[in-house]
Scaffold this motif. Structure first.
Motif, PDB file in Angstrom:
ATOM      1  N   LYS A  47      46.135  16.015  45.873  1.00 49.45           N
ATOM      2  CA  LYS A  47      44.900  15.843  45.113  1.00 49.45           C
ATOM      3  C   LYS A  47      44.090  14.703  45.726  1.00 49.45           C
ATOM      4  O   LYS A  47      44.552  14.004  46.620  1.00 49.45           O
ATOM      5  N   GLU A  48      42.882  14.516  45.189  1.00 51.08           N
ATOM      6  CA  GLU A  48      42.039  13.446  45.689  1.00 51.08           C
ATOM      7  C   GLU A  48      42.407  12.108  45.051  1.00 51.08           C
ATOM      8  O   GLU A  48      42.918  12.073  43.929  1.00 51.08           O
ATOM      9  N   PRO A  49      42.113  10.991  45.721  1.00 51.67           N
ATOM     10  CA  PRO A  49      42.323   9.676  45.117  1.00 51.67           C
ATOM     11  C   PRO A  49      41.359   9.472  43.945  1.00 51.67           C
ATOM     12  O   PRO A  49      40.212   9.913  43.975  1.00 51.67           O
ATOM     13  N   LYS A  50      41.868   8.786  42.924  1.00 52.83           N
ATOM     14  CA  LYS A  50      41.025   8.443  41.772  1.00 52.83           C
ATOM     15  C   LYS A  50      41.234   6.974  41.448  1.00 52.83           C
ATOM     16  O   LYS A  50      42.358   6.466  41.524  1.00 52.83           O
ATOM     17  N   LEU A  51      40.151   6.315  41.062  1.00 53.09           N
ATOM     18  CA  LEU A  51      40.243   4.900  40.747  1.00 53.09           C
ATOM     19  C   LEU A  51      41.150   4.669  39.551  1.00 53.09           C
ATOM     20  O   LEU A  51      40.965   5.276  38.487  1.00 53.09           O
ATOM     21  N   LEU A  52      42.131   3.797  39.722  1.00 52.60           N
ATOM     22  CA  LEU A  52      42.998   3.387  38.614  1.00 52.60           C
ATOM     23  C   LEU A  52      42.412   2.143  37.957  1.00 52.60           C
ATOM     24  O   LEU A  52      42.192   2.106  36.754  1.00 52.60           O
TER      25      LEU A  52
ATOM     26  N   PHE B 173      49.029  -1.197  32.566  1.00 53.35           N
ATOM     27  CA  PHE B 173      48.800  -1.581  33.955  1.00 53.35           C
ATOM     28  C   PHE B 173      48.184  -2.975  34.040  1.00 53.35           C
ATOM     29  O   PHE B 173      47.223  -3.275  33.338  1.00 53.35           O
ATOM     30  N   THR B 174      48.765  -3.810  34.912  1.00 56.07           N
ATOM     31  CA  THR B 174      48.234  -5.152  35.149  1.00 56.07           C
ATOM     32  C   THR B 174      48.049  -5.357  36.642  1.00 56.07           C
ATOM     33  O   THR B 174      48.976  -5.093  37.420  1.00 56.07           O
ATOM     34  N   ALA B 175      46.875  -5.819  37.028  1.00 56.13           N
ATOM     35  CA  ALA B 175      46.586  -6.085  38.435  1.00 56.13           C
ATOM     36  C   ALA B 175      46.357  -7.574  38.629  1.00 56.13           C
ATOM     37  O   ALA B 175      45.769  -8.242  37.777  1.00 56.13           O
TER      38      ALA B 175
ATOM     39  N   SER C  16      36.180  -7.144  47.622  1.00 54.33           N
ATOM     40  CA  SER C  16      36.556  -6.475  46.372  1.00 54.33           C
ATOM     41  C   SER C  16      37.863  -5.724  46.590  1.00 54.33           C
ATOM     42  O   SER C  16      38.166  -5.306  47.704  1.00 54.33           O
ATOM     43  N   PHE C  17      38.576  -5.525  45.481  1.00 54.62           N
ATOM     44  CA  PHE C  17      39.925  -4.966  45.577  1.00 54.62           C
ATOM     45  C   PHE C  17      40.138  -3.943  44.468  1.00 54.62           C
ATOM     46  O   PHE C  17      39.656  -4.131  43.340  1.00 54.62           O
ATOM     47  N   PHE C  18      40.865  -2.889  44.807  1.00 51.18           N
ATOM     48  CA  PHE C  18      41.055  -1.793  43.862  1.00 51.18           C
ATOM     49  C   PHE C  18      42.445  -1.207  44.020  1.00 51.18           C
ATOM     50  O   PHE C  18      43.054  -1.277  45.082  1.00 51.18           O
ATOM     51  N   TRP C  19      42.911  -0.586  42.958  1.00 51.40           N
ATOM     52  CA  TRP C  19      44.051   0.315  43.030  1.00 51.40           C
ATOM     53  C   TRP C  19      43.554   1.715  42.702  1.00 51.40           C
ATOM     54  O   TRP C  19      42.902   1.925  41.681  1.00 51.40           O
ATOM     55  N   TYR C  20      43.871   2.657  43.585  1.00 48.81           N
ATOM     56  CA  TYR C  20      43.592   4.064  43.354  1.00 48.81           C
ATOM     57  C   TYR C  20      44.923   4.781  43.166  1.00 48.81           C
ATOM     58  O   TYR C  20      45.945   4.382  43.716  1.00 48.81           O
TER      59      TYR C  20
END
Lengths: 115, 111
Positions: free
Chosen positions: B42-47, B60-62, B32-36
């Motif tokens: 500050k803390e990382p947050k899921l984008l 935003f396009t991934a 699985s893959f994510f952009w944070y």
């Protein structure tokens, strides 16, 4: 919901001192973890837990202990602080029910300086 | 070689610009893959999560390219508030929740 909370926000220690970083979550998440973040390096996993009474080591566990006596709390203990443990520490939690796309929620972090 | 590699930047762009970041990963069995997104101190947050077919969320396009083992993030019509560090994150196929983080790409959007 407070989400994931961490205390303290900042801490200065002398080499050899011990301390506990606190982490709590109110989302009834099974999974909790501790990361450290250092300049030029990604977040690295220290320890994690998939439920109360269950803990396991991550990528960089040396010098740290954890326990998980309740679902909500996951404290991280530094046994004898060293300057190499100067870092920003993040606690994160996640549900295990959502499959591989389940996201992790991070606490605001604890900045630790070891002199 | 790092498991997840990103260009640290910074990428300096004017408001309204389109900017793209790439990230490569070494484990072909990654699941699985994510952009944070992480703001300064500050803390990382899921984008957004990244799906095989590509996915879009507003500006935003991934995209995911499994054959070449890279992930991309495209930001259109950049806003000042997009200034942050963008972390590429990969979930390994062993260990259910074990995420591997890239070091991040810093984006600075100027007026």
């Amino acid at each position: 919901n407070a989400g994931v909370t961490q205390t303290p926000k900042f801490q200065v220690l002398k080499t050899g001192q011990s301390m506990t970083l606190q982490c709590a979550q109110d989302m009834n998440h099974e999974y909790m973890s501790w990361y450290r973040q250092d300049p030029g390096m990604g977040l690295r996993l220290i320890h994690y837990s998939v439920g109360a009474g269950i803990t396991d080591q991550g990528e960089v566990p040396n010098g740290y202990n954890v326990s998980r006596s309740t679902t909500e709390d996951f404290p991280l203990r530094l046994l004898s602080a060293a300057p190499s443990q100067t870092s920003v520490y993040f606690c994160a939690s996640s549900s295990l029910r959502g499959g591989s796309q389940e996201t992790q929620y991070f606490g605001p972090g604890t900045r630790l300086l070891v002199l | 070689r790092k498991e997840v590699e990103q260009d640290p930047g910074p990428f300096n762009v004017p408001e309204g610009a389109t900017v793209a970041f790439n990230c490569t990963y070494s484990n072909s069995a990654s699941q699985s893959f994510f952009w944070y997104r992480q703001d300064c101190r500050k803390e990382p947050k899921l984008l957004m999560s990244v799906y095989s077919s590509g996915n879009e969320d507003g500006r935003f396009t991934a995209q995911l390219n499994r054959a070449s083992q890279y992930i991309s993030l495209l930001i259109r019509d950049s806003k000042l508030s997009d200034s942050a560090t963008y972390l590429c994150v990969v979930r390994k196929n062993t260990g259910f929740q074990k995420l591997v983080f890239g070091t991040g790409t810093r984006l600075l959007v100027s007026p």
